[in-house]
Design an enzyme around this catalytic site. Structure first.
Site, PDB file in Angstrom:
ATOM      1  CB  SER A 140      35.867  32.890  38.046  1.00 27.99           C
ATOM      2  OG  SER A 140      34.754  33.321  37.303  1.00 27.99           O
ATOM      3  CE1 TYR A 194      38.427  37.511  36.021  1.00 34.33           C
ATOM      4  CE2 TYR A 194      36.754  35.994  35.238  1.00 34.33           C
ATOM      5  CZ  TYR A 194      37.319  36.720  36.269  1.00 34.33           C
ATOM      6  OH  TYR A 194      36.792  36.640  37.528  1.00 34.33           O
TER       7      TYR A 194
END
Ligand SMILES: NC(=O)c1ccc[n+]([C@@H]2O[C@H](COP(=O)([O-])OP(=O)(O)OC[C@H]3O[C@@H](n4cnc5c(N)ncnc54)[C@H](O)[C@@H]3O)[C@@H](O)[C@H]2O)c1
Length: 282
Positions: A144, A157
């Site tokens: 990401s 995350y």
């Protein structure tokens, strides 16, 4: 890996969002599909869409929790027994939880680290030896932008996605060390529309969410949901860019070009050594 026709694509998290679009883009290239997900109905819907595109595509599915090594090993065994191996692995399954970090529970950490970090580690452990032995393969790890630049309320995350970038770079170096003909790509998108903001739909009951959210945490969660939903690059575009990167043997993929600017700004903040870099407010 240039000619993907007839080769075997293995996709974790193949029942929704990016995983589904990767399945469709692989099917469009005539690949065989092996899908794994905790969401069996989602995988069935993916296969329905694949069949509508090309009824001749061969496929296998397995209910898979990527955080469990024994299940990922069984998944690799399925690819081997059904199609003789795996050429293209997408370590794609991922989940997200909000913060702030001092409020995150042990269950938050165990769930998200289990899926996002161990899930990738177990995929590498189960599939890389098969690809080295085959003398051919390519691994795509879905990281990401959050693997490079950090915003508020996403510590768990962010930590897992930084680990995916680290594992991918080290994997590529380790494969080079042994002269393996296995390519690696690390995908680093910013927000794009999928079900990621509703990850809790697949959260195991024994790791239930007990976090009481403050007003600021609710605000951050709403902002992240809006950013995901409003993403202008769609999952199908991200999937197509990823397949092109595999065909070109490209290592880093940043579908959203502005992320590279943010990485430079973060490096400048690190160089200046004074103030924390905020990717949401650079
Ligand atoms: N959508 C975004 O804005 C965005 C941005 C950057 C990176 N990503 C990454 O893209 C990847 C795909 O997510 P998405 O955006 O398509 O979200 P999504 O929620 O639509 O899809 C994720 C899939 O993973 C599956 N999954 C969840 N837990 C699992 C487990 N334990 N084992 C196996 N499968 C499991 C879900 O059932 C779902 O089908 C993730 O790694 C995510 O972190 C997404």
């Amino acid at each position: 890996m240039q000619n993907l026709k007839g080769k075997v694509a293995v996709i974790t998290g193949g029942g929704s969002g990016l995983g589904r679009e990767l399945a469709l883009r692989c099917a469009a290239r005539g690949m065989k599909l092996v899908l794994g997900d905790v969401d069996e109905a989602g995988m069935q819907e993916t296969l329905n869409q694949v069949k509508a595109l090309d009824a001749s595509i061969e496929s296998a599915t397995m209910r898979l929790d990527v955080s469990k090594l024994d299940q990922v090993e069984a998944f690799a065994a399925l690819a081997k027994s059904r199609f003789g191996g795996a050429h293209l692995l997408f370590n794609n399954a991922g989940v997200s939880v909000g913060g702030p970090v001092w409020m995150n529970t042990q269950a938050d950490w165990e769930w998200v680290v289990g899926v996002n970090m161990y899930g990738v580690a177990w995929g590498l452990k189960a599939f890389t030896p098969m690809m080295i032995e085959q003398g051919e393969g390519h691994i795509v790890n879905v990281a990401s932008a959050a693997g490079w630049v950090n915003g508020p309320s996403m510590a768990v995350y962010n930590a897992t996605k930084h680990s995916v970038v680290a594992m991918s770079e080290t994997l590529a170096l380790d494969l080079r060390d042994v002269g393996a003909k296995v390519g690696v790509t690390v995908l680093c998108p910013a927000f794009f529309p999928t079900g990621i903001h509703d990850s809790a739909r697949n959260r195991p009951a024994d790791m239930a969410d007990t976090l009481e959210r403050s007003a600021i945490a609710e605000e951050r969660a709403a902002a992240i949901k809006a950013a995901v939903e409003k993403g202008r690059i769609k999952a199908t575009d991200v999937a197509e860019m990823t397949l092109k990167a595999v065909e070109d043997d490209q290592f880093y993929v940043f579908p959203h070009r502005k992320i590279k600017e943010l990485i430079k700004l973060r490096a400048a903040a690190a160089d200046a050594e004074t103030t924390v870099f905020d990717s949401m407010n650079p």
